[in-house]
Design a protein around this motif. Structure first.
Motif, PDB file in Angstrom:
ATOM      1  N   CYS A  58       0.832  -1.206   0.000  1.00  0.00           N
ATOM      2  CA  CYS A  58       0.000   0.000   0.000  1.00  0.00           C
ATOM      3  C   CYS A  58       0.865   1.254   0.000  1.00  0.00           C
ATOM      4  O   CYS A  58       2.028   1.245   0.417  1.00  0.00           O
ATOM      5  N   ALA A  59       0.284   2.348  -0.463  1.00  0.00           N
ATOM      6  CA  ALA A  59       0.990   3.629  -0.490  1.00  0.00           C
ATOM      7  C   ALA A  59       0.993   4.287   0.877  1.00  0.00           C
ATOM      8  O   ALA A  59       2.000   4.867   1.290  1.00  0.00           O
ATOM      9  N   LEU A  60      -0.135   4.215   1.574  1.00  0.00           N
ATOM     10  CA  LEU A  60      -0.275   4.831   2.889  1.00  0.00           C
ATOM     11  C   LEU A  60      -1.008   3.881   3.822  1.00  0.00           C
ATOM     12  O   LEU A  60      -1.919   3.165   3.395  1.00  0.00           O
ATOM     13  N   PHE A  61      -0.638   3.916   5.078  1.00  0.00           N
ATOM     14  CA  PHE A  61      -1.279   3.078   6.088  1.00  0.00           C
ATOM     15  C   PHE A  61      -1.964   3.995   7.089  1.00  0.00           C
ATOM     16  O   PHE A  61      -1.323   4.846   7.719  1.00  0.00           O
ATOM     17  N   VAL A  62      -3.293   3.836   7.230  1.00  0.00           N
ATOM     18  CA  VAL A  62      -4.092   4.707   8.091  1.00  0.00           C
ATOM     19  C   VAL A  62      -4.659   3.891   9.248  1.00  0.00           C
ATOM     20  O   VAL A  62      -5.691   3.233   9.101  1.00  0.00           O
ATOM     21  N   PRO A  63      -4.024   3.917  10.411  1.00  0.00           N
ATOM     22  CA  PRO A  63      -4.598   3.253  11.585  1.00  0.00           C
ATOM     23  C   PRO A  63      -5.628   4.166  12.249  1.00  0.00           C
ATOM     24  O   PRO A  63      -5.352   5.339  12.511  1.00  0.00           O
ATOM     25  N   ALA A  92      13.086   5.886   4.271  1.00  0.00           N
ATOM     26  CA  ALA A  92      13.699   7.144   4.684  1.00  0.00           C
ATOM     27  C   ALA A  92      12.701   7.934   5.519  1.00  0.00           C
ATOM     28  O   ALA A  92      11.482   7.797   5.352  1.00  0.00           O
ATOM     29  N   THR A  93      13.204   8.757   6.418  1.00  0.00           N
ATOM     30  CA  THR A  93      12.314   9.532   7.278  1.00  0.00           C
ATOM     31  C   THR A  93      11.471  10.520   6.482  1.00  0.00           C
ATOM     32  O   THR A  93      10.412  10.943   6.942  1.00  0.00           O
ATOM     33  N   ALA A  94      11.916  10.881   5.285  1.00  0.00           N
ATOM     34  CA  ALA A  94      11.169  11.843   4.475  1.00  0.00           C
ATOM     35  C   ALA A  94       9.965  11.211   3.781  1.00  0.00           C
ATOM     36  O   ALA A  94       9.110  11.936   3.255  1.00  0.00           O
ATOM     37  N   LYS A  95       9.876   9.885   3.759  1.00  0.00           N
ATOM     38  CA  LYS A  95       8.771   9.224   3.060  1.00  0.00           C
ATOM     39  C   LYS A  95       7.545   9.145   3.955  1.00  0.00           C
ATOM     40  O   LYS A  95       7.620   8.688   5.099  1.00  0.00           O
TER      41      LYS A  95
END
Length: 216
Positions: A58-63, A92-95
């Protein structure tokens, strides 16, 4: 990129299914692909393998964090949270990847979540209620969250610092740094002219061609 790599994964406790469904509908209305399972997954190797694959892709994980997740110290959603948290170790922390969402009055410092969740910005949406599903799309907090997700999925920066300035130009309030320069050397022509003037003055004062007067 494939649809899977642009999808948003919603992770929630079964007690928050209505709120999760409303958020999924709002995201889909904004054109965002969402992975949302209406029923909490329990057991089953096939389901477990599928969920793990979705979290890896997935591109983003939304808990979705709430009083329900706070009260439940065990649940499949906690497996999902830990898998997502572990995936960030290779990033990376920027992602942007983790987008925690709070839907009630749970305080962030008190939440029972993986440590990795505390290193990112949380979003607080409208408190869940029986009419949440009917008003979620119109709520300003939900609309702002959907807009943010849109930009992140499209790999666009969430905030912009302003138009790029040309090289060497200074932004407002930025102090210039003095540049060290070498002392300039006198030009040869000026040096010669100066030497000639000094010699002429010396000769006029000294006058070596005159003989001294004889002594009586």
């Amino acid at each position: 990129m494939s649809e899977g790599s642009r999808a948003v994964f919603l992770s929630y406790a079964s007690q928050d299914a209505d709120a999760a469904r409303a958020l999924a509908e709002a995201l889909r209305a904004a054109g965002v692909e969402v992975w949302f399972d209406q029923n909490e997954l329990v057991g089953g190797d096939a389901w477990d393998a599928k969920i793990r694959k979705q979290i890896r892709e997935c591109a983003l994980f939304v808990p979705i964090i709430s009083a329900a997740t706070q009260a439940r110290l065990e649940g499949y959603f906690r497996i999902e949270w830990k898998i997502a948290a572990q995936r960030t170790h290779a990033m990376a922390t920027a992602k942007a990847f983790l987008l925690p969402v709070v839907i009630d009055e749970i305080r962030e410092p008190d939440a029972h979540v993986p440590e990795e969740f505390f290193s990112v910005q949380w979003s607080r949406l409208r408190p869940a209620s029986r009419d949440y599903g009917g008003q979620a799309r119109e709520d300003a907090s939900v609309a702002a969250f959907c807009a943010r997700v849109q930009r992140l999925v499209a790999d666009e920066p969430v905030t912009r610092s302003g138009p790029a300035r040309p090289p060497g130009a200074m932004a407002v309030g930025e102090a210039s740094t003095p540049v060290a320069t070498r002392p300039s050397r006198p030009r040869p022509t000026l040096a010669l002219a100066g030497a000639f003037v000094i010699a002429a003055l010396a000769l006029a004062f000294w006058q070596p061609w005159k003989t001294p007067a004889s002594q009586p």
